[in-house]
Design an enzyme around this catalytic site. Structure first.
Site, PDB file in Angstrom:
ATOM      1  N   CYS A   2       0.711  -1.172  -0.037  1.00  0.00           N
ATOM      2  CA  CYS A   2      -0.095   0.007   0.044  1.00  0.00           C
ATOM      3  C   CYS A   2       0.974   1.126  -0.029  1.00  0.00           C
ATOM      4  O   CYS A   2       2.090   1.398   0.733  1.00  0.00           O
ATOM      5  CB  CYS A   2      -1.014   0.138   1.161  1.00  0.00           C
ATOM      6  SG  CYS A   2      -1.931  -1.320   1.329  1.00  0.00           S
ATOM      7  N   ARG A  27       3.864  -0.256  -4.896  1.00  0.00           N
ATOM      8  CA  ARG A  27       3.374  -0.804  -3.646  1.00  0.00           C
ATOM      9  C   ARG A  27       2.325  -1.550  -3.388  1.00  0.00           C
ATOM     10  O   ARG A  27       2.112  -2.033  -2.360  1.00  0.00           O
ATOM     11  CB  ARG A  27       3.602   0.476  -2.615  1.00  0.00           C
ATOM     12  CG  ARG A  27       4.766   1.065  -2.484  1.00  0.00           C
ATOM     13  CD  ARG A  27       4.835   2.389  -1.431  1.00  0.00           C
ATOM     14  NE  ARG A  27       4.611   1.845  -0.089  1.00  0.00           N
ATOM     15  CZ  ARG A  27       5.791   1.497   0.693  1.00  0.00           C
ATOM     16  NH1 ARG A  27       6.897   1.594   0.393  1.00  0.00           N
ATOM     17  NH2 ARG A  27       5.287   1.138   1.820  1.00  0.00           N
ATOM     18  N   TRP A  71      -2.733  -2.747  -1.725  1.00  0.00           N
ATOM     19  CA  TRP A  71      -2.523  -4.089  -1.858  1.00  0.00           C
ATOM     20  C   TRP A  71      -3.346  -4.730  -0.765  1.00  0.00           C
ATOM     21  O   TRP A  71      -3.126  -4.689   0.343  1.00  0.00           O
ATOM     22  CB  TRP A  71      -1.226  -4.228  -1.644  1.00  0.00           C
ATOM     23  CG  TRP A  71      -0.566  -5.679  -1.834  1.00  0.00           C
ATOM     24  CD1 TRP A  71      -0.032  -6.252  -3.042  1.00  0.00           C
ATOM     25  CD2 TRP A  71      -0.339  -6.802  -0.971  1.00  0.00           C
ATOM     26  NE1 TRP A  71       0.140  -7.538  -3.010  1.00  0.00           N
ATOM     27  CE2 TRP A  71       0.064  -7.884  -1.573  1.00  0.00           C
ATOM     28  CE3 TRP A  71      -0.658  -6.786   0.333  1.00  0.00           C
ATOM     29  CZ2 TRP A  71       0.360  -9.206  -1.133  1.00  0.00           C
ATOM     30  CZ3 TRP A  71      -0.307  -8.105   1.070  1.00  0.00           C
ATOM     31  CH2 TRP A  71      -0.110  -9.230   0.417  1.00  0.00           C
ATOM     32  N   ASN A  97      -1.811   1.863   5.811  1.00  0.00           N
ATOM     33  CA  ASN A  97      -0.886   0.876   5.252  1.00  0.00           C
ATOM     34  C   ASN A  97      -0.407   0.100   6.351  1.00  0.00           C
ATOM     35  O   ASN A  97      -0.065   0.435   7.439  1.00  0.00           O
ATOM     36  CB  ASN A  97       0.449   1.684   4.713  1.00  0.00           C
ATOM     37  CG  ASN A  97       1.554   0.573   4.335  1.00  0.00           C
ATOM     38  OD1 ASN A  97       1.201  -0.532   4.181  1.00  0.00           O
ATOM     39  ND2 ASN A  97       2.723   0.858   4.255  1.00  0.00           N
ATOM     40  N   GLY A  98      -0.711  -1.398   6.333  1.00  0.00           N
ATOM     41  CA  GLY A  98      -0.369  -2.330   7.453  1.00  0.00           C
ATOM     42  C   GLY A  98      -1.498  -3.021   8.058  1.00  0.00           C
ATOM     43  O   GLY A  98      -2.490  -3.218   7.205  1.00  0.00           O
ATOM     44  N   GLU A 462      17.117 -17.882  -7.027  1.00  0.00           N
ATOM     45  CA  GLU A 462      16.891 -16.557  -7.521  1.00  0.00           C
ATOM     46  C   GLU A 462      16.405 -16.585  -8.870  1.00  0.00           C
ATOM     47  O   GLU A 462      15.347 -15.923  -9.096  1.00  0.00           O
ATOM     48  CB  GLU A 462      18.190 -15.820  -7.189  1.00  0.00           C
ATOM     49  CG  GLU A 462      18.104 -14.219  -7.973  1.00  0.00           C
ATOM     50  CD  GLU A 462      16.992 -13.498  -7.491  1.00  0.00           C
ATOM     51  OE1 GLU A 462      15.941 -13.911  -6.764  1.00  0.00           O
ATOM     52  OE2 GLU A 462      16.608 -12.740  -8.135  1.00  0.00           O
ATOM     53  N   LYS A 466      13.011 -14.935 -10.182  1.00  0.00           N
ATOM     54  CA  LYS A 466      12.775 -13.975 -11.330  1.00  0.00           C
ATOM     55  C   LYS A 466      11.884 -14.481 -12.129  1.00  0.00           C
ATOM     56  O   LYS A 466      10.809 -13.852 -12.717  1.00  0.00           O
ATOM     57  CB  LYS A 466      14.094 -13.764 -11.824  1.00  0.00           C
ATOM     58  CG  LYS A 466      14.878 -12.470 -11.715  1.00  0.00           C
ATOM     59  CD  LYS A 466      14.254 -11.150 -10.978  1.00  0.00           C
ATOM     60  CE  LYS A 466      13.553 -11.255  -9.631  1.00  0.00           C
ATOM     61  NZ  LYS A 466      14.275 -11.045  -8.575  1.00  0.00           N
ATOM     62  N   GLU A 469       7.917 -14.640 -10.866  1.00  0.00           N
ATOM     63  CA  GLU A 469       7.212 -13.519 -10.711  1.00  0.00           C
ATOM     64  C   GLU A 469       7.033 -12.642 -11.853  1.00  0.00           C
ATOM     65  O   GLU A 469       5.964 -11.790 -12.041  1.00  0.00           O
ATOM     66  CB  GLU A 469       7.873 -12.584  -9.410  1.00  0.00           C
ATOM     67  CG  GLU A 469       9.090 -12.210  -9.734  1.00  0.00           C
ATOM     68  CD  GLU A 469       9.752 -11.153  -8.569  1.00  0.00           C
ATOM     69  OE1 GLU A 469       9.174 -11.001  -7.454  1.00  0.00           O
ATOM     70  OE2 GLU A 469      11.117 -11.131  -8.593  1.00  0.00           O
ATOM     71  N   HIS A 485      17.751 -37.208  -6.775  1.00  0.00           N
ATOM     72  CA  HIS A 485      17.251 -37.457  -5.530  1.00  0.00           C
ATOM     73  C   HIS A 485      15.843 -37.343  -5.661  1.00  0.00           C
ATOM     74  O   HIS A 485      15.112 -37.315  -4.642  1.00  0.00           O
ATOM     75  CB  HIS A 485      17.947 -36.937  -4.376  1.00  0.00           C
ATOM     76  CG  HIS A 485      19.197 -37.313  -4.174  1.00  0.00           C
ATOM     77  ND1 HIS A 485      19.645 -38.621  -3.765  1.00  0.00           N
ATOM     78  CD2 HIS A 485      20.444 -36.616  -4.391  1.00  0.00           C
ATOM     79  CE1 HIS A 485      21.069 -38.674  -3.529  1.00  0.00           C
ATOM     80  NE2 HIS A 485      21.421 -37.402  -3.956  1.00  0.00           N
ATOM     81  N   LYS A 579       6.046  -4.159  -3.757  1.00  0.00           N
ATOM     82  CA  LYS A 579       7.264  -4.148  -3.560  1.00  0.00           C
ATOM     83  C   LYS A 579       7.913  -4.252  -2.337  1.00  0.00           C
ATOM     84  O   LYS A 579       8.843  -4.562  -2.020  1.00  0.00           O
ATOM     85  CB  LYS A 579       7.519  -2.774  -4.474  1.00  0.00           C
ATOM     86  CG  LYS A 579       8.952  -2.423  -4.355  1.00  0.00           C
ATOM     87  CD  LYS A 579       9.870  -3.122  -5.371  1.00  0.00           C
ATOM     88  CE  LYS A 579      11.391  -2.872  -5.440  1.00  0.00           C
ATOM     89  NZ  LYS A 579      12.217  -3.787  -5.890  1.00  0.00           N
TER      90      LYS A 579
END
Ligand code: AGP
Length: 584
Positions: A2, A27, A71, A97-98, A462, A466, A469, A485, A579
């Site tokens: 947010c 955000r 968000w 926000n939160g 990583e 990438k 997402e 395995h 983000k």
């Protein structure tokens, strides 16, 4: 998570807030809304991205407005649930926000006298303020926040006052000052084109904004004198420039961000290296991509400095607190410096007397301020949700630190400066086209597997983040030796397998592991300094020695970006992600 912005001044607040929200969209982009004051409070709310909104110029003018880009956490993505939320009389408007952890109890209590219009946790705040508004605006806000629990940032506007009030408890808020104009936002790029003069709010602080700024400590009510800081980011750094998306702009910026990151003061690097050598137990912590950087750091420290550093993903770190003493060191890595899981890990560690070292990109962020020493990544604002330029800069600093810990700072610096120039050479249109051709070939795959050994094992993980997402293709990174395995069972004819090769002692073994996949029909993509018969597609990378994760990541980032474009995904705003993850 947010984005919040507020403005008071002689310009058109409505336009400034709409413009600021567009810059904060990374955000949160489920819905957006603004409240502007022209005598009474007027609300504008929409579902979807604010960047798709073109009507800013037609909106009513005002000198005071607040805005929010959401968000979603509590309540679906609807107009009703989008912020600002208001009191029953419509005079108090709040953006937040939160998370308000005790909102259910509060809502139950308030519902006897107040009518709720949304399913959000936020809506309890305007109603709580309304309950006590007869005490005055400031007192009513203080009373309301004394009742709410959680980590949050709140911005409040009142139809009967010319002030904005903001509170920070765990989520970022920064005040911007341009003479009589005042801004407040979750992040600096929201107002960077208006001012570089800022003041940071700390946790448990409140600011009352009109033509003056008054800061208070919420714990004891005392007034605080804040330092004004001039930040050195340039407004153009937070814009796309000639690029169609932030992410490709940020990938290309790696031409100089690695060199900038390495340009740390020798004295500071040596000081922290000495701390690492003295510590009884050092923990790396971070989330997502930053967590993978920590894991690369584990390998680098082991290889270069003969040191075992533990890595724990931040959300799990509190489980390890029993091993912490005041001789322990924590190295926390975060682009935003605001990730709630990281901040919780830091809080837990600090309570045990642990010294905190951090690698952080956002100046003035919570992590920077909570640290005993913070290395600034110096990559400039990273706006795309998928981290790229900050990741390679973080790997560079960690590598440098490992060399310094081994007493080989000069050698480390030389290696990384070479790597920076190798990356500069890689980022050319011909290279991008070669990777784009590969993206064409594998764009319809349902799964992509990435293999690596040693330093390139966490890099494989990583790489998977990438690709997932950005393109929404399922991707998984494995240690090459683990294939036999279990994961080999997934390989079918033409399954794309990317193998990350470094010019080190693991080179032959990773080729053998790749062969095991090739024998089961996999389509092999080699990212390697040298070609090999088993590769169906070869992407050449320079031989960067112990910095191979940096150069190997570049083609992966370009591939993930082009997969996103070819599959019609927005590469700047990854589905369901944000983000800055300021909720636990
Ligand atoms: C990066 O591409 C991801 N979007 C995500 O994993 C990110 O690295 C993570 O949320 C941590 O963020 P931070 O670096 O700001 O703490």
């Amino acid at each position: 998570m947010c984005g919040i912005i507020g403005y008071i001044g002689n310009k058109n607040a409505t336009n400034i807030v709409v413009e600021g929200l567009k810059r904060l969209e990374y955000r949160g982009y489920d819905s957006w809304g603004i409240a502007l004051k022209n005598g009474e409070i007027k609300l504008i709310k929409e579902v979807g991205k604010i960047s798709k909104f073109s009507g800013g110029q037609d909106l009513e003018k005002s000198n005071m407005a607040i805005g929010h880009t959401r968000w979603a956490t509590h309540g679906g993505v609807t107009k009703e649930n989008s912020h600002p939320h208001t009191s029953c009389d419509g005079k108090i408007a709040v953006v937040h926000n939160g998370i308000i952890e005790n909102f259910k109890e509060l809502k139950k209590e308030l519902e006897t006298n107040h009518k709720f219009k949304s399913e959000t946790d936020t809506e309890v705040i305007p109603h709580l303020i309304e309950e006590n508004i007869n005490l005055g605006f400031e007192e009513a806000v203080k009373k309301a926040v004394s009742r709410i629990k959680g980590r949050y940032a709140i911005l409040v506007m009142n139809a009967d006052s010319n002030k904005l009030i903001a509170i920070r408890r765990g989520s970022p808020l920064i005040v911007g000052i341009n003479n009589d104009e005042k801004f407040i936002a979750s992040d600096i790029p929201a107002f960077l084109n208006h001012t570089k003069e800022v003041m940071y709010l700390d946790d448990n602080e409140m600011v009352v904004i009109d033509c003056e700024l008054k800061f208070f400590n919420l714990k004891d009510g005392s007034k605080i004198n804040k330092r004004r800081i001039t930040i050195d980011w340039d407004a153009s750094q937070a814009e796309k420039g000639d690029h169609p998306y932030f992410v490709i702009k940020e990938i290309m910026e790696q031409k100089d961000t690695i060199a900038r990151a390495v340009n740390q003061k020798d004295k500071e690097i040596i000081k922290i290296a000495n701390e690492i050598n003295k510590a009884y137990g050092t923990f790396f912590t971070g989330c997502g991509t930053a967590g993978k950087v920590c894991r690369i750091g584990e390998y680098i420290f082991s290889k270069v400095a003969n040191k075992h550093i533990n890595f724990t993903v931040s959300s799990e770190f509190p489980n390890y607190q029993h091993f912490l003493t005041n001789k322990t060191l924590m190295i926390a890595i975060s682009q935003s410096g605001e990730t709630a899981d990281v901040m919780e890990a830091v809080e837990v560690a600090k309570k045990k007397g642990v010294k905190i070292i951090s690698l952080v990109n956002v100046m003035g962020s919570s992590l920077q301020r909570a640290s005993d020493h913070a290395f600034m990544i110096n990559a400039g604002p990273e706006k795309a949700v998928a981290s790229t330029k900050v990741t390679t800069a973080q790997i560079a600093i960690i590598t440098l630190l490992a060399y310094a810990t081994a007493g080989k700072l000069k050698e480390g610096k030389q290696l990384l400066m070479n790597t920076a120039s190798q990356v500069n050479d890689m980022l050319n249109p011909r290279y991008e086209q070669h990777v784009m051709k590969l993206a064409e070939k594998i764009k319809d795959s349902n799964n992509i597997y990435i293999l690596g050994r040693s330093l390139n094992y966490p890099l494989a993980q990583e790489a998977a983040i990438k690709i997932m997402e950005l393109s929404y293709i399922h991707a998984q990174g494995f240690a090459g030796g683990e294939m036999k395995h279990g994961p080999l069972a997934l390989i079918e004819k033409n399954s794309p397998v990317i193998t990350l090769v470094g010019n080190d002692e693991s080179k032959e073994e990773i080729i053998s592991n790749t062969m095991e996949a090739k024998s089961r029909g996999a389509y092999i993509i080699g990212i390697s300094p040298e070609n090999n018969d088993i590769f169906n597609y070869w992407i050449k990378v320079p031989d960067a020695g112990n910095a191979s994760p940096i150069v190997n990541l570049i083609p992966i980032q370009i591939l993930a970006y082009h997969l996103a474009i070819l599959r019609g995904c927005d590469p700047d705003y990854c589905r369901n992600l944000s983000k800055s993850v300021t909720v636990k």
